[in-house]
Design a protein around this motif. Sequence first.
Motif, short mmCIF file in Angstrom:
data_model
loop_
_atom_site.label_atom_id
_atom_site.label_comp_id
_atom_site.label_asym_id
_atom_site.label_seq_id
_atom_site.Cartn_x
_atom_site.Cartn_y
_atom_site.Cartn_z
N GLU A 34 0.85 -1.18 0.00
CA GLU A 34 0.00 0.00 0.00
C GLU A 34 0.88 1.23 0.00
O GLU A 34 1.90 1.29 0.70
N PRO A 84 1.29 6.85 3.66
CA PRO A 84 0.38 7.99 3.85
C PRO A 84 1.02 9.33 3.49
O PRO A 84 0.41 10.37 3.67
N THR A 126 -6.92 9.70 2.02
CA THR A 126 -7.60 8.45 1.68
C THR A 126 -6.67 7.61 0.81
O THR A 126 -5.72 8.11 0.23
N LEU A 127 -7.00 6.33 0.72
CA LEU A 127 -6.20 5.41 -0.10
C LEU A 127 -7.15 4.56 -0.92
O LEU A 127 -7.96 3.80 -0.35
N TRP A 132 -6.21 2.24 -3.27
CA TRP A 132 -5.68 0.88 -3.47
C TRP A 132 -5.15 0.33 -2.16
O TRP A 132 -3.96 0.29 -1.91
N ASP A 133 -6.08 -0.08 -1.32
CA ASP A 133 -5.70 -0.69 -0.05
C ASP A 133 -5.57 -2.21 -0.22
O ASP A 133 -5.74 -2.75 -1.32
N HIS A 134 -5.28 -2.88 0.88
CA HIS A 134 -5.08 -4.33 0.87
C HIS A 134 -6.22 -5.06 0.16
O HIS A 134 -6.00 -5.90 -0.72
N GLN A 187 -8.53 -3.97 -1.95
CA GLN A 187 -8.66 -3.65 -3.37
C GLN A 187 -7.60 -4.37 -4.19
O GLN A 187 -7.88 -4.88 -5.28
N ALA A 194 0.30 -3.87 4.26
CA ALA A 194 -0.63 -2.78 4.57
C ALA A 194 0.12 -1.59 5.17
O ALA A 194 -0.03 -1.26 6.34
N TYR A 249 -0.17 1.59 4.59
CA TYR A 249 -1.02 2.74 4.91
C TYR A 249 -1.91 2.45 6.10
O TYR A 249 -1.97 3.22 7.06
N THR A 250 -2.61 1.31 6.05
CA THR A 250 -3.54 0.99 7.13
C THR A 250 -2.82 0.45 8.37
O THR A 250 -3.38 0.45 9.46
N SER A 300 -1.98 -2.41 9.68
CA SER A 300 -2.59 -3.45 10.50
C SER A 300 -1.58 -4.47 11.02
O SER A 300 -1.93 -5.34 11.81
#
Length: 328
Positions: free
Chosen positions: A187, A190, A200-201, A203-205, A207, A246, A248-249, A251
């Motif tokens: 990803e 940020p 916002t993103l 193309w996350d995990h 997607q 991931a 950006y997110t 996790s």
Amino acid sequence: MLKDNHGRTINYLRLAVTDRCNLRCFYCMPEQGNNWLARTELLSWEEMLRLCRLTIGMGVNKIRITGGEPFVRKGIMPFLSELSQIKGLDNLTITTNGVVTAPLVPELKQMGIRSVNLSLDTLDRDRFLAITHRDEFDKVIETMHALISHRIEVKINAVVMDGKNTQDIPALVALTKELPVSVRFIEEMPFNGGGQHYQTLLWDHMQILQTIKNSHPKIAKIPDPQYSTSYNYKIPGHKGDVGIIAAYTRSFCGTCNRIRLTPQGVLKTCLYDNGGTNLKDILRSGANDEAVSSAIVAALATKAIDGHEAERTTYADGAHQSMAMIGG
């Protein structure tokens, strides 16, 4: 063993040996480039070896060499050779863009390097030029094949960027059919090379995974190794595998086992942390090993629980360093 303030064992050091790079990827560097550090501002090879020996003695057993691009710094191969011989270091790995790496692969194999992360965001020559601002695609592919032929594990790191390379996801996945490589889609961070923050993103995990499933509906989740930053998947009949990181997110933060050392000797307990402990200044003040070790322990006593906390508490103005300065 090193422990942070959340009880997590720290056994992994990411060491950035230079801020310089022979590519100019827009998501890593500002358009105008970095203000390169003077040689005196960088940790010397001797200082790096001292810090590596200290952290290994404190429980670190894996070190990843990053940059910038590590192989543009003069003296890297003798350094790697000496580092690889330190007792207690079980796993020495490297992240490279592959531009000048191919001729060095036999020597890396002889040192005992078993795994290399190769940055490759596209398999299209024109998109490679657009992303990196350098026409070096063939050299990177040469490095990939050299690593495979010497039976060094290859992990291909591809940052997924909306409007830049999402059409390359199927082609990169296809590499795993005939080649024993792990393709890891990352990803987008940020923030980009210029410090702009994304709210916002697209193309996350999920997607990215859905895009792969559209072509490979039988792709299946496989167990993730301990401390893995990627969610890992296997397509039946493929020699290699696929991972999604991931970034950006964030996790994966809950099991963090790593610390980072920047080229200028700043110890960062989190990639998203704008602060850090300047070990270079401590070393050059004449401090003994005990004092340096105490500084490392003290830094870990304030490690953020995850990247969100680190970013929230240290980037109040929204500005970020470029990835080349942080260390990948």
